[in-house]
Write a protein that holds these residues in place. Sequence first.
Motif, PDB file in Angstrom:
ATOM      1  N   LEU A 119       0.828  -1.211   0.000  1.00 23.51           N
ATOM      2  CA  LEU A 119       0.000   0.000   0.000  1.00 23.51           C
ATOM      3  C   LEU A 119       0.858   1.255   0.000  1.00 23.51           C
ATOM      4  CD1 LEU A 119      -2.838  -1.012   2.489  1.00 23.51           C
ATOM      5  CD2 LEU A 119      -3.104  -0.448   0.059  1.00 23.51           C
ATOM      6  N   VAL A 148      -3.041   6.700   1.307  1.00 27.21           N
ATOM      7  CA  VAL A 148      -3.587   5.350   1.525  1.00 27.21           C
ATOM      8  C   VAL A 148      -4.937   5.467   2.229  1.00 27.21           C
ATOM      9  CG1 VAL A 148      -3.264   3.139   2.725  1.00 27.21           C
ATOM     10  CG2 VAL A 148      -1.295   4.278   1.691  1.00 27.21           C
ATOM     11  N   LYS A 174      -8.401   4.256   0.554  1.00 26.17           N
ATOM     12  CA  LYS A 174      -9.043   3.057   1.093  1.00 26.17           C
ATOM     13  C   LYS A 174     -10.136   3.390   2.104  1.00 26.17           C
ATOM     14  CE  LYS A 174      -6.446  -0.063  -0.872  1.00 26.17           C
ATOM     15  NZ  LYS A 174      -6.979  -1.210  -1.613  1.00 26.17           N
ATOM     16  N   TYR A 203      -9.791   4.432   5.147  1.00 20.31           N
ATOM     17  CA  TYR A 203      -9.467   3.874   6.458  1.00 20.31           C
ATOM     18  C   TYR A 203      -9.693   4.922   7.541  1.00 20.31           C
ATOM     19  CZ  TYR A 203      -6.939  -0.060   4.326  1.00 20.31           C
ATOM     20  OH  TYR A 203      -6.592  -1.172   3.636  1.00 20.31           O
TER      21      TYR A 203
END
Lengths: 245, 343
Positions: B252, B262, B266, B268
């Motif tokens: 990643l 990242v 994604k 997150y």
Amino acid sequence: MFKARIKADVLREVITVVGTLVEEVKLNISSDGLSLRAVDPAHVAMVELVLKAGAFEELKATACEIGVDIDKFREMLKLARAGSVLRLSHDEDKNKLVVTIDNLTRRMSLVDTAGMSDPKVPNVNLPAKVRVKTEELNQGIRASESISDHIALIATADMFELSAEGETDSVSLKLPKDLLEALECKDTVKSLFSLDYFSNMVKSVGNAPSVTLNLGTDYPVRIEFDLAGGEGYVKYLLAPRIEND
Amino acid sequence: MGVDLSELVPKQPKLIRDFSGQTVAVDAYNTIYQFLAIIRQPDGSPLMDSRKRVTSHLSGLLYRNLNLLEAGIRPVYVFDGKPHELKKGTIEERAAIKEKAQAEYEAALAEGDLERARSKAQQTSRITKDMVEEAKRLLGLIGIPVVQAPMDGEGEAAFLVQRGHASAVASQDFDSLLFGSPVLVRNLTVTGRRKLPRKQVYINVEPERMELPAVLSALSLTREQLVEMCILMGTDFNEGIRGIGPKKAQKLMSEHGTLERVIAAKNYDIPQWQEVRRIFLEPAVEDPGPPAFGEPQVERIVDLLVGEHDFSKERVESPLRRLVEMRKEQKRQGSQLRLDKWF
């Protein structure tokens, strides 16, 4: 890409120099030649070595790094006859170094260079510089080896001295300025060194007639000499010993 | 605990004597934990004196350091200071694990399952205030410098290496690399022989040396990216993303370049990741100056270990006397400096 032909004698000089400090080394190769930098496991000494393209009989290379095991070269060089020329080529697919002497070929597995970083060169400012004949230095070392395991290297404005103190005997090699090839020293400098390291380094000087020593007080010594008849050079750096209080 | 990078980083196998002449910054808590976990009776109970006080750490500190000193290695012990606010989660989690292990240990003992009892007992190890004070006292008497870190010990240890006061950090954890230590050595302060968990198999544990530049070049990451990669996996200061181990995290990071990207790509959620990043990249450190080593005070060590903690006099005195003799000899011969001093 790396493909070369090199005289066994030249390669032997390189291997002898590197082998005094390490058993594995990373070679940086390019069309300009070969260079390497290595520190011994105890971090007491380091070596920088450059072999210019002119030291090779033939050199075709693009920039690459290969990790080699010194002992394997020693074994191969023992098999070389006087005046032999070795052929070296890097088999990138199998990551092997193909070494050929006459009709004999060894395919050497290489050492992974991932864990081998290029050591930094320490920042040392050495005030004194002495150029001395290799054979004079060797004589002083041989005399010292029988009585002690360390030596002092001393330079003054008008002479260079190598001295060793044993339990009962002492040895001193004094070379006044006119017996030296060069002496640049304002204030007296003195450092102690392990004779073991120093003697192996000086013994690795191949055919170079003289060696340059850069000195300070309780400072490392830099030992410089030519390789392959001037088509390369070696710079060793050796940390001093200090007297404990 | 710390982050686990063992499968990704290039390691150089070494022998103890390869570190001869070097000063190493030892992660004190990490090492004491190892002693408390490993130095135990077959049934899992720690070494204790007649007043039931645990002495496993003192035994480990004495004998292991004597081995290192005899090999010419100069340890400096770095103790953790106040834990960072964000480490609380980890600390609570560890306490819970210990409580559970304690119950399982007692159950296994009751059933007479010694092997299981021993393995559970190892997880119950706790460092008390008294242990820390005694450890510092013993180290001082051996002549080993003690450094008190303002916060994380590994951050301070990494700083000692950067400042040139030591040549490597010694810890079983990888965190000191994130804190910027150029060199990490594992297995230096633990014994040479270790039992594999849950197996009657012993392996020889030899020191491993890791260099930060080599780690970074093997992973093709910068140190900032390495820190961010570990934040994805989870550190002592944050929970990572579920299901992300070293390999995925590295992938990643190399795909997206920064943790920020990242996270955006994604979707997150890693609360306070910027703060965690700052803990590793700008750790709280203090310069204690060059470490000052002393001579072992044999009588006082005997008073402490034999007098107060029932160690065998013979087994404490004779290795100490040997060390004192060796030090005299070393003094006579002078000492070899290392080039690191000039880097």
